[in-house]
Enzyme design. Sequence first.
Site, mmCIF file in Angstrom:
data_model
loop_
_atom_site.group_PDB
_atom_site.id
_atom_site.type_symbol
_atom_site.label_atom_id
_atom_site.label_comp_id
_atom_site.label_asym_id
_atom_site.label_seq_id
_atom_site.Cartn_x
_atom_site.Cartn_y
_atom_site.Cartn_z
ATOM 1 N N LYS A 17 32.379 -8.431 -12.446
ATOM 2 C CA LYS A 17 32.118 -7.006 -12.235
ATOM 3 C C LYS A 17 30.883 -6.613 -13.043
ATOM 4 C CE LYS A 17 34.570 -2.567 -12.260
ATOM 5 N NZ LYS A 17 35.831 -1.887 -12.636
ATOM 6 N N ASP A 27 40.548 3.269 -1.996
ATOM 7 C CA ASP A 27 39.879 1.997 -2.292
ATOM 8 C C ASP A 27 40.236 1.482 -3.679
ATOM 9 O OD1 ASP A 27 38.102 4.404 -2.726
ATOM 10 O OD2 ASP A 27 37.001 2.946 -3.902
ATOM 11 N N ASP A 62 40.699 -0.985 -11.185
ATOM 12 C CA ASP A 62 39.541 -0.095 -11.300
ATOM 13 C C ASP A 62 39.737 0.965 -12.387
ATOM 14 O OD1 ASP A 62 38.019 -1.434 -9.438
ATOM 15 O OD2 ASP A 62 38.806 -0.304 -7.756
#
Length: 463
Positions: free
Chosen positions: A105, A241, A251
């Site tokens: 990431k 999402d 996330d």
Amino acid sequence: MTLHIPFDNSYVTLPDGFYTRLNPTPVKGADMLAWNDALAAELGIEGTDPNVFAGTTVPDGAAPLAQLYAGHQFGNYNPQLGDGRAILLGEVIDHHGQRRDIQLKGSGPTPYSRMGDGRAWLGPVLREYVVSEAMHALGIPTTRALAAVATGEPVYREQGALPGAVLTRVASSHLRVGTFQIFAHRSHINELRTLTDYAIARHHPDVDGPMGLLKAVCEAQAELVAAWMSVGFIHGVMNTDNCTISGETIDYGPCAFMDAYHEGRVFSSIDQTGRYAYGNQPRIAVWNMAQLATALIQLFDDKEQAVEDATAIVHAMPELLQAAWLRRFGAKIGLADATPDDQPLIEDLLSLMQTDGADFTNTFAALPTDTARDQFTDRDAFDTWHTRWQVRTPDTTLMARANPQVIPRNHRIEAMIDAAVAGDMAPFHRLMTALATPYQATDTDLHRPPTQQEIVPATFCGT
């Protein structure tokens, strides 16, 4: 020792339209800031190499790709999102026989970056590392942090130039509600069916068809959100999402743990309406599952029957959430057999906490002692509640297992980030040590809520 990752990749075998194949973007330098030895061993990874986890070197057996998905962001549908700053290196089978993704990431731009630089700066990388590992130690399903690597390159944000970093994230998968939405929205039914079959085989192999998958995901999300609520966690950006099929927390952007309790608490700097406030999280989880249902309905010829079946599953979710909430909060006040009749007792305590600004974590942790009343300004009201509670003969052993002594408080995380930017990783390691055993009173200074001057009122996505 030479790095060895035992890749066993499956997502890359899906059709090309599910992703874009590309390598991470190399960086100027790579300096390993944090490495999770225990997780590496669980994944069968031998050795380490900062260049791999910075994205400069692609390891043998990897199949780098950026995944495609869509999603509702604050209730508004965005028809194409995707991994704008992340690369899935591949998958491994861990020592429990479970398939796990390994993702970088902050590894550079992809076709889904939407004019972004694809990078991450050090602050959000360390925040996600700390909070995701804290969630794991709390026993809450979550993605994990394997590595944090400094890139030796600046990242430019509104604050100016900031030190760049890459996080290596491990997940049961990165399948999201938005992954289903994009194919349903495009009427790509064959791809939607392929994805559904893949998700069932990977995450819920015992279920029967799309409706079985929907029911399993609803159950997993109900348990997850109740777990969040029980530790005062606010995700901050529950877009579809960011909602996983596996039931893992994913996330960690503008997330936070509450200090003083308030059901309307919001920390996310981008949540202007309170859509994702603490107390709204159960409602949003149901809303997200309705979007998954809408996508899965496209797989059926008999749409009317599919709508009826999906509606029944989604409408049953509030009851699942309530049951999970009652079980979790019942344990927090020492009631292993909590019933709906006990709900007013729990809610009355929360109401007193909200009125008096009592610290969420410290109040529950102190309930077995005489110090809990110190959290309240109206101590007579607390004493009245306490007398009612004692009639139920609470189990203090159960409470000790349900109530953490230490959480990753916002002011400690921000202080840790400031220190790391200045080159001092000691506060990071101190937090990681304490948070590894959250139900034990070790570093008692970390239990302290922020002073008025230390309060961090808002967190940011870190993009």
